[in-house]
Design a protein around this motif. Structure first.
Motif, PDB file in Angstrom:
ATOM      1  N   ILE A  39      65.626  50.165  55.342  1.00 41.26           N
ATOM      2  CA  ILE A  39      64.776  49.513  54.915  1.00 41.26           C
ATOM      3  C   ILE A  39      64.010  49.434  54.271  1.00 41.26           C
ATOM      4  O   ILE A  39      62.856  50.338  54.150  1.00 41.26           O
ATOM      5  CB  ILE A  39      64.528  48.413  56.343  1.00 41.26           C
ATOM      6  CG1 ILE A  39      65.405  47.851  57.197  1.00 41.26           C
ATOM      7  CG2 ILE A  39      63.502  47.079  54.906  1.00 41.26           C
ATOM      8  CD1 ILE A  39      64.490  46.560  57.949  1.00 41.26           C
ATOM      9  N   ALA A  40      64.310  49.703  52.736  1.00 45.12           N
ATOM     10  CA  ALA A  40      63.815  50.037  51.792  1.00 45.12           C
ATOM     11  C   ALA A  40      63.022  48.443  50.990  1.00 45.12           C
ATOM     12  O   ALA A  40      64.369  47.768  50.861  1.00 45.12           O
ATOM     13  CB  ALA A  40      64.726  50.327  50.324  1.00 45.12           C
ATOM     14  N   VAL A  41      62.224  48.477  49.939  1.00 43.83           N
ATOM     15  CA  VAL A  41      61.699  46.976  49.644  1.00 43.83           C
ATOM     16  C   VAL A  41      60.931  47.867  48.102  1.00 43.83           C
ATOM     17  O   VAL A  41      60.237  48.953  48.231  1.00 43.83           O
ATOM     18  CB  VAL A  41      60.442  46.695  50.272  1.00 43.83           C
ATOM     19  CG1 VAL A  41      59.971  45.275  49.525  1.00 43.83           C
ATOM     20  CG2 VAL A  41      61.613  46.627  51.700  1.00 43.83           C
ATOM     21  N   GLY A  46      60.757  43.281  44.835  1.00 40.64           N
ATOM     22  CA  GLY A  46      61.434  42.154  45.759  1.00 40.64           C
ATOM     23  C   GLY A  46      62.806  42.671  46.048  1.00 40.64           C
ATOM     24  O   GLY A  46      63.275  41.737  46.656  1.00 40.64           O
ATOM     25  N   THR A  47      63.350  43.536  46.047  1.00 40.11           N
ATOM     26  CA  THR A  47      65.049  44.022  46.195  1.00 40.11           C
ATOM     27  C   THR A  47      64.398  44.594  47.349  1.00 40.11           C
ATOM     28  O   THR A  47      63.972  45.666  48.088  1.00 40.11           O
ATOM     29  CB  THR A  47      65.585  45.004  45.633  1.00 40.11           C
ATOM     30  OG1 THR A  47      65.603  44.315  44.000  1.00 40.11           O
ATOM     31  CG2 THR A  47      66.654  45.782  45.705  1.00 40.11           C
ATOM     32  N   ILE A  48      65.854  44.272  48.643  1.00 45.09           N
ATOM     33  CA  ILE A  48      65.176  44.625  49.679  1.00 45.09           C
ATOM     34  C   ILE A  48      66.455  44.692  50.212  1.00 45.09           C
ATOM     35  O   ILE A  48      67.762  43.986  50.132  1.00 45.09           O
ATOM     36  CB  ILE A  48      64.717  43.104  51.007  1.00 45.09           C
ATOM     37  CG1 ILE A  48      63.197  42.759  50.361  1.00 45.09           C
ATOM     38  CG2 ILE A  48      64.925  44.282  52.193  1.00 45.09           C
ATOM     39  CD1 ILE A  48      63.012  41.518  51.518  1.00 45.09           C
ATOM     40  N   LYS A  49      66.636  46.960  50.741  1.00 42.29           N
ATOM     41  CA  LYS A  49      68.076  46.477  51.115  1.00 42.29           C
ATOM     42  C   LYS A  49      67.936  47.429  52.461  1.00 42.29           C
ATOM     43  O   LYS A  49      67.042  48.116  53.120  1.00 42.29           O
ATOM     44  CB  LYS A  49      68.047  47.748  49.856  1.00 42.29           C
ATOM     45  CG  LYS A  49      69.949  48.217  50.097  1.00 42.29           C
ATOM     46  CD  LYS A  49      70.194  49.639  49.350  1.00 42.29           C
ATOM     47  CE  LYS A  49      71.730  50.423  49.452  1.00 42.29           C
ATOM     48  NZ  LYS A  49      72.081  51.000  48.793  1.00 42.29           N
ATOM     49  N   ILE A 100      68.785  53.143  46.962  1.00 43.18           N
ATOM     50  CA  ILE A 100      68.810  52.553  46.605  1.00 43.18           C
ATOM     51  C   ILE A 100      68.368  52.311  44.777  1.00 43.18           C
ATOM     52  O   ILE A 100      67.659  53.464  44.443  1.00 43.18           O
ATOM     53  CB  ILE A 100      67.576  51.893  46.475  1.00 43.18           C
ATOM     54  CG1 ILE A 100      67.396  50.174  46.139  1.00 43.18           C
ATOM     55  CG2 ILE A 100      65.957  51.948  46.470  1.00 43.18           C
ATOM     56  CD1 ILE A 100      66.788  49.145  46.883  1.00 43.18           C
ATOM     57  N   LYS A 101      69.286  52.313  44.400  1.00 47.42           N
ATOM     58  CA  LYS A 101      69.012  51.905  42.426  1.00 47.42           C
ATOM     59  C   LYS A 101      67.393  51.110  42.016  1.00 47.42           C
ATOM     60  O   LYS A 101      67.963  49.334  42.330  1.00 47.42           O
ATOM     61  CB  LYS A 101      70.563  51.315  42.266  1.00 47.42           C
ATOM     62  CG  LYS A 101      71.206  52.667  42.126  1.00 47.42           C
ATOM     63  CD  LYS A 101      72.250  52.056  41.483  1.00 47.42           C
ATOM     64  CE  LYS A 101      74.024  53.365  41.663  1.00 47.42           C
ATOM     65  NZ  LYS A 101      75.064  52.929  41.255  1.00 47.42           N
ATOM     66  N   LEU A 102      67.281  51.711  41.391  1.00 51.79           N
ATOM     67  CA  LEU A 102      66.116  50.926  40.596  1.00 51.79           C
ATOM     68  C   LEU A 102      66.306  50.036  39.234  1.00 51.79           C
ATOM     69  O   LEU A 102      66.587  51.173  38.176  1.00 51.79           O
ATOM     70  CB  LEU A 102      64.810  52.109  40.559  1.00 51.79           C
ATOM     71  CG  LEU A 102      64.135  52.213  41.975  1.00 51.79           C
ATOM     72  CD1 LEU A 102      63.586  52.776  41.967  1.00 51.79           C
ATOM     73  CD2 LEU A 102      63.681  51.017  43.158  1.00 51.79           C
ATOM     74  N   GLU A 136      59.935  49.558  41.242  1.00 52.61           N
ATOM     75  CA  GLU A 136      59.993  50.813  41.802  1.00 52.61           C
ATOM     76  C   GLU A 136      59.849  50.513  43.579  1.00 52.61           C
ATOM     77  O   GLU A 136      59.692  49.935  43.322  1.00 52.61           O
ATOM     78  CB  GLU A 136      58.292  51.123  41.517  1.00 52.61           C
ATOM     79  CG  GLU A 136      56.569  50.968  41.488  1.00 52.61           C
ATOM     80  CD  GLU A 136      55.638  51.262  41.314  1.00 52.61           C
ATOM     81  OE1 GLU A 136      54.891  51.663  42.069  1.00 52.61           O
ATOM     82  OE2 GLU A 136      55.418  50.846  39.627  1.00 52.61           O
ATOM     83  N   LEU A 137      59.851  51.837  43.981  1.00 50.70           N
ATOM     84  CA  LEU A 137      59.954  51.863  45.441  1.00 50.70           C
ATOM     85  C   LEU A 137      58.589  51.826  45.953  1.00 50.70           C
ATOM     86  O   LEU A 137      57.840  51.986  45.957  1.00 50.70           O
ATOM     87  CB  LEU A 137      60.691  52.691  45.826  1.00 50.70           C
ATOM     88  CG  LEU A 137      61.532  53.003  47.749  1.00 50.70           C
ATOM     89  CD1 LEU A 137      61.766  52.342  47.923  1.00 50.70           C
ATOM     90  CD2 LEU A 137      61.321  54.636  47.862  1.00 50.70           C
ATOM     91  N   VAL A 138      58.769  50.433  46.501  1.00 53.47           N
ATOM     92  CA  VAL A 138      57.223  50.564  47.667  1.00 53.47           C
ATOM     93  C   VAL A 138      57.226  51.055  48.482  1.00 53.47           C
ATOM     94  O   VAL A 138      56.290  51.464  49.541  1.00 53.47           O
ATOM     95  CB  VAL A 138      56.720  48.403  47.802  1.00 53.47           C
ATOM     96  CG1 VAL A 138      55.278  48.485  49.003  1.00 53.47           C
ATOM     97  CG2 VAL A 138      56.666  47.788  46.162  1.00 53.47           C
ATOM     98  N   ASP A 139      57.855  50.885  49.481  1.00 50.63           N
ATOM     99  CA  ASP A 139      58.099  51.490  50.764  1.00 50.63           C
ATOM    100  C   ASP A 139      59.537  51.799  51.291  1.00 50.63           C
ATOM    101  O   ASP A 139      60.676  50.847  51.342  1.00 50.63           O
ATOM    102  CB  ASP A 139      57.059  50.631  51.699  1.00 50.63           C
ATOM    103  CG  ASP A 139      57.207  51.763  53.135  1.00 50.63           C
ATOM    104  OD1 ASP A 139      57.183  52.501  53.263  1.00 50.63           O
ATOM    105  OD2 ASP A 139      56.495  51.214  54.032  1.00 50.63           O
ATOM    106  N   ILE A 140      59.881  52.380  52.564  1.00 52.13           N
ATOM    107  CA  ILE A 140      61.144  52.849  53.080  1.00 52.13           C
ATOM    108  C   ILE A 140      60.840  53.220  54.018  1.00 52.13           C
ATOM    109  O   ILE A 140      59.839  53.990  54.246  1.00 52.13           O
ATOM    110  CB  ILE A 140      62.317  53.520  52.201  1.00 52.13           C
ATOM    111  CG1 ILE A 140      63.315  53.796  53.142  1.00 52.13           C
ATOM    112  CG2 ILE A 140      62.205  55.401  52.109  1.00 52.13           C
ATOM    113  CD1 ILE A 140      64.439  53.912  51.957  1.00 52.13           C
TER     114      ILE A 140
END
Length: 103
Positions: free
Chosen positions: A43-45, A49-52, A70-72, A77-81
């Motif tokens: 799970i990428a956040v 606000g994009t969650i995948k 995940i494409k940004l 920017e990526l917060v956490d995965i």
């Protein structure tokens, strides 16, 4: 751009020597995975606000170019995965106290 280790510096080989990254691509996270189980997910956040949620099994590959998890978008920017099972409940909380919770 290729790098080489200079004598006297830390050992190891930069990851850019193993992956064929495009000019604008960069590595934002590395997740160690021992087994690629069908019922495990990533799970990428992102900050905007994009969650995948992606099955871990999709990353079981030996592609030289790697895989984009995940494409940004510009300015995001990526917060956490994190790795998770399909049964976990996920709760995401902002600095301002807003939250969302889902399976």
């Amino acid at each position: 751009m290729r790098y080489r280790r200079l004598q006297g510096q830390s050992k190891g080989t930069p990851i850019v020597n193993f992956l064929n990254l495009l000019q604008r691509e960069r590595i934002t996270a590395v997740i160690p995975i021992r087994e690629f189980k069908e019922d495990d997910f990533l799970i990428a956040v992102t900050k905007k606000g994009t969650i995948k949620k992606t099955p871990v099994s999709e990353f079981d590959t030996n592609r030289k170019a790697g895989l984009v998890a995940i494409k940004l978008r510009d300015g995001d920017e990526l917060v956490d995965i994190r790795e998770t099972s399909g049964n976990d409940k996920v709760t995401i909380v902002t600095k301002k106290g807003k939250c969302i919770s889902f399976s």
